[in-house]
Scaffold this motif. Structure first.
Motif, PDB file in Angstrom:
ATOM      1  N   HIS A   1     -20.576   4.643   5.236  1.00 63.88           N
ATOM      2  CA  HIS A   1     -18.932   4.583   5.873  1.00 63.88           C
ATOM      3  C   HIS A   1     -18.385   6.082   5.489  1.00 63.88           C
ATOM      4  O   HIS A   1     -17.379   6.219   6.198  1.00 63.88           O
ATOM      5  N   TRP A   2     -18.976   6.447   4.367  1.00 65.16           N
ATOM      6  CA  TRP A   2     -18.048   7.728   3.873  1.00 65.16           C
ATOM      7  C   TRP A   2     -18.438   8.856   5.102  1.00 65.16           C
ATOM      8  O   TRP A   2     -17.285   9.707   5.196  1.00 65.16           O
ATOM      9  N   VAL A   3     -19.528   8.924   5.554  1.00 64.03           N
ATOM     10  CA  VAL A   3     -19.563   9.931   6.654  1.00 64.03           C
ATOM     11  C   VAL A   3     -18.759   9.821   7.713  1.00 64.03           C
ATOM     12  O   VAL A   3     -18.053  10.697   8.246  1.00 64.03           O
TER      13      VAL A   3
ATOM     14  N   GLY B   1     -23.575   6.049  16.173  1.00 61.97           N
ATOM     15  CA  GLY B   1     -23.457   6.369  14.692  1.00 61.97           C
ATOM     16  C   GLY B   1     -23.908   7.763  14.272  1.00 61.97           C
ATOM     17  O   GLY B   1     -24.685   8.270  15.135  1.00 61.97           O
ATOM     18  N   LEU B   2     -23.482   8.066  13.211  1.00 63.36           N
ATOM     19  CA  LEU B   2     -23.951   9.265  12.519  1.00 63.36           C
ATOM     20  C   LEU B   2     -25.037   8.985  11.360  1.00 63.36           C
ATOM     21  O   LEU B   2     -24.682   8.027  10.469  1.00 63.36           O
ATOM     22  N   VAL B   3     -26.093   9.533  11.454  1.00 59.75           N
ATOM     23  CA  VAL B   3     -27.019   9.269  10.627  1.00 59.75           C
ATOM     24  C   VAL B   3     -26.744  10.101   9.202  1.00 59.75           C
ATOM     25  O   VAL B   3     -25.821  10.947   9.281  1.00 59.75           O
ATOM     26  N   TYR B   4     -27.445   9.580   7.987  1.00 62.95           N
ATOM     27  CA  TYR B   4     -26.991  10.053   6.783  1.00 62.95           C
ATOM     28  C   TYR B   4     -27.555  11.606   6.591  1.00 62.95           C
ATOM     29  O   TYR B   4     -26.837  12.487   6.159  1.00 62.95           O
ATOM     30  N   SER B   5     -29.002  11.768   7.017  1.00 56.64           N
ATOM     31  CA  SER B   5     -29.354  13.226   6.784  1.00 56.64           C
ATOM     32  C   SER B   5     -30.352  13.571   7.863  1.00 56.64           C
ATOM     33  O   SER B   5     -30.956  12.591   8.610  1.00 56.64           O
TER      34      SER B   5
ATOM     35  N   HIS C   1     -20.264  -0.625   3.339  1.00 56.13           N
ATOM     36  CA  HIS C   1     -20.466   0.854   2.750  1.00 56.13           C
ATOM     37  C   HIS C   1     -21.728   1.527   3.264  1.00 56.13           C
ATOM     38  O   HIS C   1     -21.860   2.740   3.423  1.00 56.13           O
ATOM     39  N   GLU C   2     -22.591   0.397   3.997  1.00 52.19           N
ATOM     40  CA  GLU C   2     -23.724   1.117   4.572  1.00 52.19           C
ATOM     41  C   GLU C   2     -24.346   0.087   5.710  1.00 52.19           C
ATOM     42  O   GLU C   2     -24.089  -1.129   5.411  1.00 52.19           O
ATOM     43  N   LEU C   3     -24.917   0.977   6.522  1.00 47.95           N
ATOM     44  CA  LEU C   3     -25.474   0.043   7.744  1.00 47.95           C
ATOM     45  C   LEU C   3     -26.889   0.445   7.929  1.00 47.95           C
ATOM     46  O   LEU C   3     -27.232   1.679   7.621  1.00 47.95           O
ATOM     47  N   ASP C   4     -27.835  -0.354   8.373  1.00 52.86           N
ATOM     48  CA  ASP C   4     -29.030   0.161   8.596  1.00 52.86           C
ATOM     49  C   ASP C   4     -28.988   0.893  10.135  1.00 52.86           C
ATOM     50  O   ASP C   4     -28.273   0.978  10.621  1.00 52.86           O
TER      51      ASP C   4
ATOM     52  N   LEU D   1     -13.245   3.200  -2.928  1.00 51.19           N
ATOM     53  CA  LEU D   1     -12.053   3.301  -2.005  1.00 51.19           C
ATOM     54  C   LEU D   1     -11.594   4.743  -1.361  1.00 51.19           C
ATOM     55  O   LEU D   1     -10.963   4.550  -0.240  1.00 51.19           O
ATOM     56  N   TYR D   2     -12.054   5.624  -2.060  1.00 47.96           N
ATOM     57  CA  TYR D   2     -11.555   7.152  -1.851  1.00 47.96           C
ATOM     58  C   TYR D   2     -11.632   7.485  -0.485  1.00 47.96           C
ATOM     59  O   TYR D   2     -10.911   8.005   0.136  1.00 47.96           O
ATOM     60  N   HIS D   3     -12.761   7.405   0.186  1.00 47.82           N
ATOM     61  CA  HIS D   3     -13.024   7.950   1.604  1.00 47.82           C
ATOM     62  C   HIS D   3     -12.403   7.030   2.518  1.00 47.82           C
ATOM     63  O   HIS D   3     -11.853   7.799   3.600  1.00 47.82           O
TER      64      HIS D   3
END
Length: 436
Positions: free
Chosen positions: A341-343, A323-327, A388-391, A407-409
């Motif tokens: 999820h949006w990333v 997976g891709l980390v947030y920051s 929307h979010e995973l740890d 819904l957008y992304h």
């Protein structure tokens, strides 16, 4: 970094639908998922699965945030971010001919012309409490929603579009800076001494749509100026890492929000998801400029490739888990390890755009790997919509984003791979539907 290559097997099963694209296919591999009717139908079906969940966001004064079960929490209020994004997405559904969404578009337009509109000073409130300031980020989404509703043929769309353009040009667009100012107080007298890449990125998205619905190429030229400043000048000089935060004189603020690292809109460090989003938007801008007969600089493609490569290299499995980390910090080390999820939605959309533009196999591999991760971890077939979010262990979490309000992304991620890079999303959908 290992990539998982996934091959489709012929099944002999006739797909339920065939989605026609609006551009001639580049010289990509004939087994690309973007040329497989079954995959295109899967994208279509996933979009149709997402829409009913989002209908629950309707409240009297617009659209509000849904919880993880698709319910409105007690005391839910209409927010500008959800009202604009839902209106935009429901307009896209209506354009495609999905029944039952025209009334929801009209509901969103009424809220944007009513409860969320500041009749005293102009512009839009962040929510139905009608307090707080005015931000470029949210006003860009007003312009996007109005543009999509206009393409959808909704009666109230033109008036909203006129208001959005007037507010952007009067308050947010800086001709001197070639970019958007960030935010003001309610009466527009006090301006925040900050400039943000995020708001300007969504300004590019909105300007692409405005160029199509107004027929005015000035919006493309403005979008190009924003991209040149934020990406070609700043990100490219930093190894194609997006610099997010600046002062009012466009001096970078690398330590901005160091004490609030997981902020959902202005996180500390770099945000790989925005690198993917910028990469895609640069390709849309290149295609739009070319379609308009204007010069599309070579750096648009080069920087799109650089942004995508940098984000994949540094963010995928950055902490050892998929997976891709947030920051990331400025040494490319994970800061917030959550997977949002949006990333991932923006990653697959950017990969699809690069497949279309270049035909290169590496982008096809990333596209497949991205969807494999999304289907395994984000798509919630039992509770609806996407987590929307995973740890950091890829388990559902809610530290940054509670519930499933967006819904957008996800919806755009299942639409964009099926369509041409230009014109913008609502307009290209309308043209595609017309030709079928």
């Amino acid at each position: 970094m290992a990539l998982t290559r996934i091959r489709l097997r012929p099944s002999g099963i006739k797909p339920r639908c065939v989605w026609s694209t609006t551009v001639k296919a580049p010289a990509w591999s004939p087994d690309s998922w973007l040329r497989q009717p079954a995959h295109l139908c899967w994208l279509n079906d996933e979009g149709l699965r997402l829409l009913p969940f989002a209908r629950g966001a309707k409240v009297e004064q617009g659209f509000a945030a849904l919880d993880a079960h698709g319910r409105l929490p007690e005391g839910a209020i209409a927010e500008l971010i959800h009202t604009t994004r839902m209106t935009h997405c429901f307009a896209l559904a209506h354009i495609q001919g999905v029944p039952g969404y025209a009334a929801l578009v009209d509901h969103g337009l009424a809220a944007l012309r009513g409860a969320l509109w500041d009749e005293a000073h102009g512009g839009w409130f962040a929510d139905a409490t009608r307090s707080g300031g005015k931000s470029a980020y949210l006003h860009a989404f007003v312009a996007l929603a109005a543009s999509s509703a206009r393409v959808a043929g909704r009666p109230a769309a033109q008036a909203l579009l006129d208001d959005a353009i007037e507010i952007i040009e009067r308050h947010f667009w800086s001709e001197e800076e070639g970019a958007l100012r960030e935010s003001f107080n309610r009466d527009w007298r006090d301006e925040e001494a900050y400039r943000g890449a995020n708001s300007n990125m969504h300004g590019v998205e909105a300007f692409l749509a405005l160029a199509d619905v107004t027929g005015n190429a000035l919006w493309l030229q403005r979008a190009l100026r924003i991209a040149e400043r934020l990406i070609h000048r700043h990100a490219a000089a930093c190894g194609h890492v997006v610099v997010e935060h600046f002062d009012a004189h466009w001096q970078a603020l690398p330590e901005y929000n160091a004490d609030n690292r997981a902020d959902p809109f202005r996180p500390y460090g770099s945000t790989p998801g925005h690198a993917f989003e910028w990469a895609r938007l640069l390709l849309h801008l290149e295609a739009a400029l070319t379609q308009a007969g204007l010069v599309a600089p070579d750096w648009l493609l080069a920087d799109a490739k650089g942004l995508f490569a940098s984000a994949c290299q540094h963010a995928w499995q950055a902490d050892g888990a998929p997976g891709l980390v947030y920051s990331l910090d400025w040494n490319q080390q994970p800061v917030v390890r959550a997977r949002l999820h949006w990333v991932h939605a923006e990653a697959v959309a950017a990969a699809a755009a690069l497949v279309q533009r270049t035909g290169e196999a590496a982008y096809e591999q990333w596209y497949r790997q991205g969807w494999a991760f999304i289907t395994e971890h984000f798509i919630d077939l039992h509770g609806g919509s996407w987590h929307h979010e995973l740890d950091e262990h890829n388990q559902p979490a809610a530290r940054i984003w509670a519930g499933k309000p967006d819904l957008y992304h996800a919806y755009q991620a299942v639409l964009l791979p099926r369509l041409a890079l230009a014109p913008s999303l609502a307009t290209v959908l309308a043209a595609d539907v017309t030709r079928r």
